[in-house]
Write a protein that holds these residues in place. Sequence first.
Motif, short mmCIF file in Angstrom:
data_model
loop_
_atom_site.label_atom_id
_atom_site.label_comp_id
_atom_site.label_asym_id
_atom_site.label_seq_id
_atom_site.Cartn_x
_atom_site.Cartn_y
_atom_site.Cartn_z
N SER A 1 -18.87 -0.41 -58.65
CA SER A 1 -17.86 -1.17 -59.46
C SER A 1 -17.96 -1.06 -61.31
O SER A 1 -17.03 -1.07 -61.82
N GLU B 1 -16.13 -7.70 -56.84
CA GLU B 1 -14.63 -7.96 -56.93
C GLU B 1 -13.77 -7.18 -57.92
O GLU B 1 -13.77 -7.75 -58.96
N ILE C 1 -8.34 -5.49 -57.07
CA ILE C 1 -7.56 -6.44 -55.64
C ILE C 1 -6.02 -6.23 -55.92
O ILE C 1 -5.30 -6.20 -54.67
N THR D 1 -7.48 -6.95 -50.62
CA THR D 1 -8.45 -7.98 -50.32
C THR D 1 -9.59 -7.26 -50.89
O THR D 1 -9.85 -5.82 -50.92
N PHE D 2 -10.68 -8.14 -51.14
CA PHE D 2 -12.03 -7.60 -51.36
C PHE D 2 -12.77 -6.97 -50.21
O PHE D 2 -13.37 -5.72 -50.68
N ASP D 3 -12.38 -7.07 -48.92
CA ASP D 3 -13.16 -6.28 -47.99
C ASP D 3 -12.28 -4.96 -47.76
O ASP D 3 -13.15 -3.97 -47.73
N TYR E 1 -11.62 -3.18 -50.46
CA TYR E 1 -12.27 -2.80 -51.80
C TYR E 1 -13.66 -2.30 -51.30
O TYR E 1 -14.13 -0.98 -51.46
N LYS E 2 -14.26 -3.16 -50.67
CA LYS E 2 -15.44 -2.63 -50.18
C LYS E 2 -15.56 -1.52 -49.30
O LYS E 2 -16.44 -0.68 -49.43
#
Length: 449
Positions: free
Chosen positions: A119, A190, A193, A198-200, A202-203
């Motif tokens: 990030s 985070e 977005i 969603t953050f998931d 992105y991860k």
Amino acid sequence: MKKVLDFPYSNILVLGLAKSGTAVANLLLNHDKRVRINDMKTEKNDPIIKELRNLGAEVVVGSHPLSVLDGIEIIVKNPGIHYDNPIIVEARKRNIPVITEVEIAYMLAGDSIIGITGSNGKTTTTTLITKMLEESRRPVKVAGNIGVVACEVAENLEDEETLVLELSSFQLQGVEKFKPNIAVLLNIFEAHIDYHKTFDNYKQAKFNIFRNQTKEDFLVYNADDTIITSEVKNLKSTLVPFSIKNKMENGAWLDDTFIYFKNEKIISRNEIVLVGDHNLENILAAVAAAKLKGATNEGIIKVLTTFQGVRHRLQFVDNIHGRLFYNDSKATNILATQKALSSFEKPVILLAGGLDRGNEFDDLAPYLKNVKAMVVFGQTKDKLRRIAEENGISTILQVEDVKEAVSKAFEISNEKDVILLSPACASWDQYRTFEERGDMFIQAVHKLV
């Protein structure tokens, strides 16, 4: 070196031009692929369009008709195009794969790749690794999100050369078999977005950097980041951790005096010229990756005793009448600005603001203790004014742009103050890129002289 002729598709849609789309279209056309190009913004009389048509491309500009998908086997998507674009949505319904051009770069470069993502800190770490290999006389090229199109460089990569790639989540979301021999994962928090929803999501995009790795590959990862450590436990990759908190027998670490790789002393911390505690993480990651690729201690030391930072990333610009100007225009999110503010003990005049993505700035509050004044601009100026007022900052100036922010900050500054551009926001409300914003800051500082 692999050839793009290994690419198992003949009818390809390049969606979106800009630098990456133009590069991949040229590459595929030069290897006798049938290429259709669809771009919303490029004018039909643009010289690039004429050139691509002359090479044999079919070009559709000005709109995104679903008919561009007819007969298409795969889409190579510009990373900036969202996945809710109607063309992408329809392509998925038709089971047409969607990739980004870094997948093609992998087909060309294979196991020669060091890939860096996170990030924050990607550009600094990418630059450090490249310079460490250069100073160690290891042949190397750099590309990716750092500003050079990956497949363009990979096409001309020599067998003995290493390709160091800075990789964004936008690029990594569009890979299938991509697998760097050395992956570097710096941190996860985070971000983006608005793009990933969603953050998931992105991860998972970030985690694509190691998804296809085998035991012959290395993952250099931040052992202090709990999101990362919980994800890497059962990987096939050979794990190489780095930490600023704990000793890492199989990775990079530090104590109060030295930087280490495994149990080998590399450099005294006092010799490092790059400012900021957050850069210690970037340095450890770079040392680990460079050592894995054969960098010498002499080469690493040469870089760390001379490298003062990447342009637009906590870049020292000038000392004018005792005022220290730093350009951190690449700080397009709150965490980056937190880390920048943590780098200084002197009084800071913070220049901040930009694109409003809907978030507030309360997370900046604990980092404002040394901020004596704020100069705010852009769409988020009112939100930043609020957080400044709530944290007892009495001098708050509202200006039109970065140029005016520099002159106003200088007017209210004293000797030994740090005047820091660290916007905590993307630049797109006023500037095409964070580079353009940072360049305006630099020009304005130089005009003070």
